[in-house]
Scaffold this active site. Structure first.
Site, short mmCIF file in Angstrom:
data_model
loop_
_atom_site.label_atom_id
_atom_site.label_comp_id
_atom_site.label_asym_id
_atom_site.label_seq_id
_atom_site.Cartn_x
_atom_site.Cartn_y
_atom_site.Cartn_z
N LYS A 202 0.85 -1.19 0.00
CA LYS A 202 0.00 0.00 0.00
C LYS A 202 0.89 1.24 0.00
CE LYS A 202 -1.84 2.54 3.26
NZ LYS A 202 -1.82 3.90 2.62
N GLY A 255 6.50 4.47 8.98
CA GLY A 255 5.55 5.55 9.19
C GLY A 255 5.58 6.04 10.62
N GLU A 278 9.65 0.71 11.09
CA GLU A 278 10.60 1.82 11.08
C GLU A 278 9.78 3.07 11.31
OE1 GLU A 278 12.11 4.99 10.22
OE2 GLU A 278 12.44 4.38 8.13
N CYS A 312 12.61 10.79 8.77
CA CYS A 312 12.40 10.23 10.11
C CYS A 312 13.64 10.30 10.98
CB CYS A 312 11.91 8.79 9.99
SG CYS A 312 12.96 7.77 8.95
N GLU A 407 8.36 15.19 17.17
CA GLU A 407 8.86 15.15 15.80
C GLU A 407 8.08 16.16 14.94
OE1 GLU A 407 10.09 11.69 12.63
OE2 GLU A 407 8.18 11.47 13.68
#
Length: 510
Positions: A202, A255, A278, A312, A407
């Protein structure tokens, strides 16, 4: 106004790429349908969603939206394909992956144009960073396809023989993010294909186009039907159906931490499928007193402003020894101010991926100002069209501030001071994330000693964001489980099987 003179309008190639969405590209039509069993098909519901150009804020195309029924069909195709794909010789899988890499290299300019159009990153960055790394990753893992070896194990009983096999785990559900669409696809596809798995992927609803272009290359390269399936859709229906599906043996997710928790829960509620994650980060970069300031500023700049901060592992928390603070900040401001804003060739920073991210980042910037951090550069929207945000640097940041803890995922650097090495390590580890970190220091022995005490899966010393295909990438703590890249990634996609049997001693009478 930051970078105001460096804005570049979309060039002719960008317009050609946009037009290609309606007609044909250099090597075939660019699809917006789902890819199942080596065919492009409409979604069962017939629903579509818009993908937006973040530079113009306009709709690029309407893309078919997958739901649970489409997931079932794709998983069935992958499950059927696995029965034969798992036994395809490793040399054949290797050659197919090398062919795919060659095709990607052939079409890199067009795919870069589409990636830029859909994601907002400069064309040259998409081509020379994302796609260049993807090509290397496919070639690297192609080399592993015929080297999936087990072991023979000496047993206590000399009449017993034991060996292990590394077998593909089965059908893999891949869920990838929007910040590096094609590269994150590659980080999943390359090791799972080398291991002999099949997959249902996806893509992000924010950036579905490059994954569909890769499907054309998968078919052209000669991969059998059902080995690779790609669905465009949203998390609550398409993503959740993958995470809960009883015929998927493993989920590979990149994500947010929040979604990672949900995927683990869905795995537990269904067939207890294996999960690799991750997730996010709030990565520290420690600048020691003896660091070369010019090199350290370059490291900090790449660490934070790569991909407009949408990374990230971005080194958003820069910890600077107090004795060099002012001189270092001055160099960082100088480099950030020189950012060339736009999406064409040679540009440095494009728009954020969509309005949601754009608004979120500006809200974080407001928090920083309200909490007393000193905004020494940027801090505002850039221009009046497109989701551009000025390169932003905050000093006088303290650990209790929102911008120091959460973040941001944007071009916002937070600078903090430290007095001692012990203090720097304590500040660096003061987060529930643990994805990456960095150290700039001229004393390598000191740097390695510090690296061993940092709670992070990656420590870059005097460099940052080096994504060599052979090295592992993944985090400690809430930054995830397992590793992408390198030989370690193969562990995500293989099972170890023991085979044990008695053997007769040879007959000494002969």
């Amino acid at each position: 106004q930051v970078c105001a003179d460096n804005m570049e309008a979309p060039d002719l190639l960008k317009q050609v790429a946009a037009f290609a969405l309606q007609v044909t590209g250099a090597h075939g039509s660019i699809e917006t349908r789902l890819f199942i069993n080596n065919e492009f098909v409409e979604s069962k519901s017939g629903e579509t969603f818009a993908t937006i150009n973040p530079e113009t804020e306009e709709v690029i195309a309407q893309v078919q939206r997958a739901n649970e029924e489409d997931v079932d069909i794709a998983v069935a195709a992958a499950r059927t394909a696995f029965k034969s794909w798992r036994d395809v010789p490793g040399t054949t899988r290797r050659d197919l992956m090398l062919k795919l890499a060659d095709l990607l290299e052939r079409d890199k300019q067009l795919i870069a144009e589409i990636e830029s159009l859909d994601n907002g990153k400069p064309v040259s960055v998409a081509r020379d960073v994302d796609i260049a790394l993807a090509i290397k990753h496919f070639r690297y893992f192609a080399g592993w396809a015929d080297k999936m070896q087990g072991k023979t194990i000496p047993c206590e009983n000399p009449d017993q023989f034991a060996l292990t096999l590394r077998e593909p785990v089965g059908v893999v559900g891949c869920i990838i993010p929007w910040n590096f669409p094609l590269l994150m696809l590659t980080w999943k596809w390359a090791p799972l294909l080398a291991a002999g798995c099949t997959c249902v992927l996806k893509s992000s609803e924010k950036t579905p186009l490059s994954a569909l272009m890769m499907c054309q290359l998968i078919k052209e390269a000669g991969f059998p039907p059902g080995v690779v399936n790609v669905l465009s859709g949203f998390g609550p229906d398409c993503g959740a159906a993958i995470a809960k599906h009883p015929d998927i043996s493993k989920v590979a997710f990149t994500g947010s931490e929040a979604v990672g928790h949900m995927i683990v829960e869905m795995s537990g509620q269904s067939n207890l499928k294996r999960v690799s994650l991750e997730l996010g980060g709030k990565s520290p970069l420690i600048i020691c007193a003896d660091a070369d300031l010019d090199k350290a500023a370059a490291v900090a700049h790449v660490g934070l402003f790569l991909n407009h901060g949408q990374c990230c592992c971005a080194s958003s928390r820069v910890l600077i020894h107090e004795s060099i603070h002012d001189a270092f900040v001055s160099k960082c401001v100088e480099k950030a101010r020189a950012q060339k804003m736009g999406t064409g060739e040679g540009m440095d920073q494009g728009p954020q991926v969509d309005k949601m991210q754009f608004d979120k980042i500006l809200k974080y910037i407001d928090h920083g100002k309200q909490e007393g951090a000193n905004c020494v550069l940027g801090g505002e929207r850039h221009g009046n069209k497109g989701y551009y945000i000025q390169p932003t640097i905050f000093t006088d940041v303290t650990e209790d501030m929102k911008i120091a803890k959460e973040e941001i995922f944007g071009p916002v650097m937070q600078v903090m001071k430290f007095k001692t090495t012990e203090e720097a390590i304590e500040q660096a580890n003061n987060t529930f994330y643990g994805l990456a970190s960095g150290i700039c220091c001229n004393d390598l022995a000191q740097a390695v000693g510090m690296a061993k005490r940092l709670q992070a899966g990656v420590v870059w010393i005097n460099c940052y964001d080096d994504f060599d295909a052979a090295v592992p990438f993944g985090g400690y703590k809430s930054s995830g489980w397992g590793r992408d890249k390198g030989e370690y990634a193969l562990e995500n996609y293989t099972e170890t099987k023991l085979i044990m049997f008695p053997v007769n001693r040879y007959d000494t009478s002969y």
